[in-house]
Design a protein around this motif. Sequence first.
Motif, PDB file in Angstrom:
ATOM      1  N   MET A   1     -47.234  -0.939 -33.460  1.00 29.12           N
ATOM      2  CA  MET A   1     -46.447  -0.971 -34.710  1.00 29.12           C
ATOM      3  C   MET A   1     -45.218  -0.088 -34.591  1.00 29.12           C
ATOM      4  SD  MET A   1     -47.350   0.440 -38.486  1.00 29.12           S
ATOM      5  CE  MET A   1     -46.349   1.897 -38.210  1.00 29.12           C
ATOM      6  N   PRO A   2     -44.046  -0.654 -34.828  1.00 26.77           N
ATOM      7  CA  PRO A   2     -42.854   0.185 -34.853  1.00 26.77           C
ATOM      8  C   PRO A   2     -42.845   0.996 -36.142  1.00 26.77           C
ATOM      9  CG  PRO A   2     -42.280  -2.085 -35.407  1.00 26.77           C
ATOM     10  CD  PRO A   2     -43.767  -2.047 -35.155  1.00 26.77           C
ATOM     11  N   THR A   3     -42.804   2.328 -36.028  1.00 24.93           N
ATOM     12  CA  THR A   3     -42.771   3.154 -37.237  1.00 24.93           C
ATOM     13  C   THR A   3     -41.434   2.949 -37.941  1.00 24.93           C
ATOM     14  OG1 THR A   3     -44.142   4.784 -36.169  1.00 24.93           O
ATOM     15  CG2 THR A   3     -42.964   5.497 -38.137  1.00 24.93           C
ATOM     16  N   SER A   4     -41.490   2.721 -39.223  1.00 28.23           N
ATOM     17  CA  SER A   4     -40.258   2.412 -39.944  1.00 28.23           C
ATOM     18  C   SER A   4     -39.594   3.686 -40.411  1.00 28.23           C
ATOM     19  CB  SER A   4     -40.567   1.544 -41.149  1.00 28.23           C
ATOM     20  OG  SER A   4     -41.165   2.324 -42.133  1.00 28.23           O
ATOM     21  N   ASP A   5     -38.330   3.592 -40.676  1.00 27.97           N
ATOM     22  CA  ASP A   5     -37.599   4.700 -41.275  1.00 27.97           C
ATOM     23  C   ASP A   5     -38.025   4.856 -42.727  1.00 27.97           C
ATOM     24  OD1 ASP A   5     -36.241   4.977 -38.916  1.00 27.97           O
ATOM     25  OD2 ASP A   5     -34.640   3.606 -39.506  1.00 27.97           O
ATOM     26  N   VAL A   6     -37.695   6.021 -43.269  1.00 31.15           N
ATOM     27  CA  VAL A   6     -37.956   6.252 -44.676  1.00 31.15           C
ATOM     28  C   VAL A   6     -36.762   5.745 -45.476  1.00 31.15           C
ATOM     29  CG1 VAL A   6     -38.369   7.991 -46.447  1.00 31.15           C
ATOM     30  CG2 VAL A   6     -39.329   8.290 -44.156  1.00 31.15           C
ATOM     31  N   GLU A   7     -37.051   4.908 -46.448  1.00 33.11           N
ATOM     32  CA  GLU A   7     -36.027   4.405 -47.363  1.00 33.11           C
ATOM     33  C   GLU A   7     -36.215   5.168 -48.669  1.00 33.11           C
ATOM     34  OE1 GLU A   7     -35.116   0.118 -49.642  1.00 33.11           O
ATOM     35  OE2 GLU A   7     -37.045   0.524 -48.676  1.00 33.11           O
ATOM     36  N   THR A   8     -35.134   5.456 -49.376  1.00 39.63           N
ATOM     37  CA  THR A   8     -35.288   6.111 -50.672  1.00 39.63           C
ATOM     38  C   THR A   8     -34.770   5.198 -51.766  1.00 39.63           C
ATOM     39  OG1 THR A   8     -35.100   8.285 -49.675  1.00 39.63           O
ATOM     40  CG2 THR A   8     -34.745   8.154 -52.044  1.00 39.63           C
TER      41      THR A   8
END
Lengths: 144, 144, 144, 144, 144, 144
Positions: free
Chosen positions: F1-8
Motif C-alpha cells: 500500500m502506498p502511504t498517502s499524504d495528509v490532506e487537510t
Amino acid sequence: MPTSDVETIEAGRLTEARLIEMVFPEQTNHYGTLYGGQALALMDKAAFIAASRYARRAVVTASSERVDFHVPVRQGQLVELLARVVATGNTSITVEVKLYSEDLLTGERQLCTVGRFVLVAIDADGRKSPVLPLNVAAQGNHQP
Amino acid sequence: MPTSDVETIEAGRLTEARLIEMVFPEQTNHYGTLYGGQALALMDKAAFIAASRYARRAVVTASSERVDFHVPVRQGQLVELLARVVATGNTSITVEVKLYSEDLLTGERQLCTVGRFVLVAIDADGRKSPVLPLNVAAQGNHQP
Amino acid sequence: MPTSDVETIEAGRLTEARLIEMVFPEQTNHYGTLYGGQALALMDKAAFIAASRYARRAVVTASSERVDFHVPVRQGQLVELLARVVATGNTSITVEVKLYSEDLLTGERQLCTVGRFVLVAIDADGRKSPVLPLNVAAQGNHQP
Amino acid sequence: MPTSDVETIEAGRLTEARLIEMVFPEQTNHYGTLYGGQALALMDKAAFIAASRYARRAVVTASSERVDFHVPVRQGQLVELLARVVATGNTSITVEVKLYSEDLLTGERQLCTVGRFVLVAIDADGRKSPVLPLNVAAQGNHQP
Amino acid sequence: MPTSDVETIEAGRLTEARLIEMVFPEQTNHYGTLYGGQALALMDKAAFIAASRYARRAVVTASSERVDFHVPVRQGQLVELLARVVATGNTSITVEVKLYSEDLLTGERQLCTVGRFVLVAIDADGRKSPVLPLNVAAQGNHQP
Amino acid sequence: MPTSDVETIEAGRLTEARLIEMVFPEQTNHYGTLYGGQALALMDKAAFIAASRYARRAVVTASSERVDFHVPVRQGQLVELLARVVATGNTSITVEVKLYSEDLLTGERQLCTVGRFVLVAIDADGRKSPVLPLNVAAQGNHQP
C-alpha cells in the motif's frame, strides 16, 4: 424547558435504587433465558448505585453472597431491580437486591431472585473509608 | 488452508474451559477497576462453557456461591478464567472458577478470586435431565 | 479465598494464548454465520495477546496475511482461538492463529481457518522497539 | 429464597416507569458529555416501557416532540429517567419523560431535559389498536 | 413528513458503499489507536454491504487478502470506508476497501490502508449462486 | 500500500455526511422494527459528524425538532443517513438528516423520516463559539 435548580442529596438520605433493564439477545442463552451471570451483573450494578447514593463515596464490591436462580427471566421481559441498603459497618454497606421479571404484554410480574452484596467505601488512595451508620428511622425517604 | 475433518468430543471428556478477556472501560468503575458484577458475569460464562462441554446438554445456572473480591482487576489488564468441573449430582454440575489478572506489560499475574457455580442440565422441555457422573480418573484430558 | 502471591511471567516465557468466544447475534449475518470480519477481529485479538505476553511490550498489528474462510461458524457455537508466536524479527513478532468452531451440544469441533499476523513492538514514543528472539527450545512452557 | 407467586398487573394500572442508567464512554463525545442522540434514545426507551406497561400491548413510537438540551450530562454521572403517561387518544399514548442527572459523589441532581413521545398501540398485524383511556383519578398507583 | 415512495435499486446498479464510523474506546488499545482487527472488521463490513448491494443476494466472505497497517487511526478520529466492487467471477465479487482517517477538529484526512475481500453469493441452501458480471461502463452510478 | 499524504479539509468546505448502519437485534423491539429512539440516536450522530466537519470545532446538540416515524425500519435492512448543513447562526449549525431504509436483498429503498438538529460550537471552556456562515454557493463540494 425551564432549567431546574441544582438540588443536593446528601449522604445517608437515599437508601434505595430502582432500575429497569430490557433483556437483550446477547444476555440470553440459546433457550432465550437470561444467563445467571448477567443477572448477577445487573444485581451488583443496582447494589453499587444504592451504596454510592447512600455513602456519596467511592464504593467497591467486597463480596456477593450465595444467590439461587429459581425463576428464569425470558427474552422480551423486563427486569426490574430494587436495591436497598439494609445494614452498615464502619466502612461497609450491605445491600439487598430483589430482581423481578415483568412481561410487558401479559403484565405478569414475579420475584425471581434475591441477593446480598457487601460494598466498601474507599478514599482517593484506595483505603477503606468510614460510612454513615444506617439510621433505620430515616429509611422512609427513598426516592429523590 | 487445508480444511480439517470434524472431530467429535463426547460428553464427559472435557472438564475444563480456559477463557481470556480484555477489561474494557464500560466494565470498570470510575477508579478503573473491574466491577464485581462484571467479574461474576465472566465467571458464570466460564462455568457455563465448562459445564456445557462436560455434559453436551443445555445447562442453566442454578446458584452461585459466596464470592469474595480481595484483589482488584484494573483496566488494561487481562482476565484469565479457568473453569473446572469439580462435582456432579444426578442432574447438576458444580464448576469451580478461578479468576486471574495478568498485566500485559509487567507480566504480573495474580489469583483474584475463586467462585463455585452449580448448573443444571435441562431437556428440550426445560425439565432437569441426567448428567454423566464425574470420573475423577478421566480428568487428565482437559484441553481439546 | 486465600489471596495469592503475585507471580511475574517475564518476556519470552509465554508463546501462546488460548481464547474462547461465544458467537453473538450481532456478529452474524442474516444466515446466522459469523461475519468474516468478526473472525478476523477475534484472530487479531488473540494475536495481540500472544505477542504482548511474549514481548511484555506495547505491540501493534503491522499486517495480516491472506485468510481463507472455508468452514462457516454458526450462531450458538463456540469459537476457540489458539494463537502461537512462530517467528520474531528485530522488532516484529509473527503469530499464527487457528480458529476452531465447537458445537456445545453435539461436541463437533473443526478447524475453520488459520491466519498469520505480524505485530511490531513500540516504545512510549511509538518508535519500533527490539523484541527477544524466539528460542524454539523454550516453547514447551506455553500456559501460565 | 422463597419463590414468589406470579402477580398480574393489568393494563391501565401503571402509568410510570423509572429507569436509572450509567453514562458510558461510548455514549459521550470527546468532551465527556452525553450525546444528545443518546439522551433521546434513553428517553424513548423510558417512554416505550411506560406506554407498554400502561397498555399491555405492542407499542411503537409515532413521534418525538422538540427536545432542548440545556444542561449537559457528564460521564461518571447517573441518568435517571421518569416517564409518565400524560394523555391517551383512541390508539395513542402520550408519555412525558424527564431526564435528571445525578452525581454519585457530590449528590448533585438536576433536571436536564424534558420530552414528549407519542406511541401507538398495534395488533399482531401491525394495525393500530385501541388503548384504555387514561383515568386521571387512577394515577396514584404508579409503582408495582 | 411526506412519506416517500418505495424505489427499487436492482442488482448490478450500485457498486459502492461509503460508511463512516466513530472510533470508540473499546476498539482501541491502551495507546489509543484502533486495533488492526477492528479495522479489518470495519473493512469487511463495508465489503459485505457493497457486495450485497451489487448482487442483491446473500453473500459471505470467502477470503481477505494481505492488509498492511501503516498509518494508525486514533481515538477521536472518524474512520471513513469506501468499498467498491472491482471484479466479478461466476459466483464471486471482489471488493476493494479504502480506509481513511479524518480528524474532526483539524480536518486532517489520510488514507490509512487498503484491502481486498472476495465474497461469494449463496442461495437459500448455502450453495454458490451466480452473480451479474461487472459492467465497467455502468460504474458511473455509484450512489443511490 | 502506498502511504498517502495528509490532506487537510478546512472548515466550511464539507456540508454533508453520509452514514450506513446495519440494524442489530438489540436496536429493535420484539416485532423486529428499529426503536424510534435508536433512529433518533443515529440521526443525531449523523448531524454531529456533519456539523463537526463543517465547523471543525467541538459541537454539542442544542435541540432536536419534532420527528415523525411513518415508515418502520426492519431488522435485516440497512439504514442510510444523509446529513446536510442547511443553515448557520452566529454559533449554531442546523443540520437536516434524512433516514432511508434499504433492503439488501430486494433493493427496496425508502425515505423513512426526516429530522432537524441544531448544534452549537463550543470552545475549550465550553462557551459558545462562532462558526463560519453557510455559503450556499459553496454547497456543491459535499464529499471529501
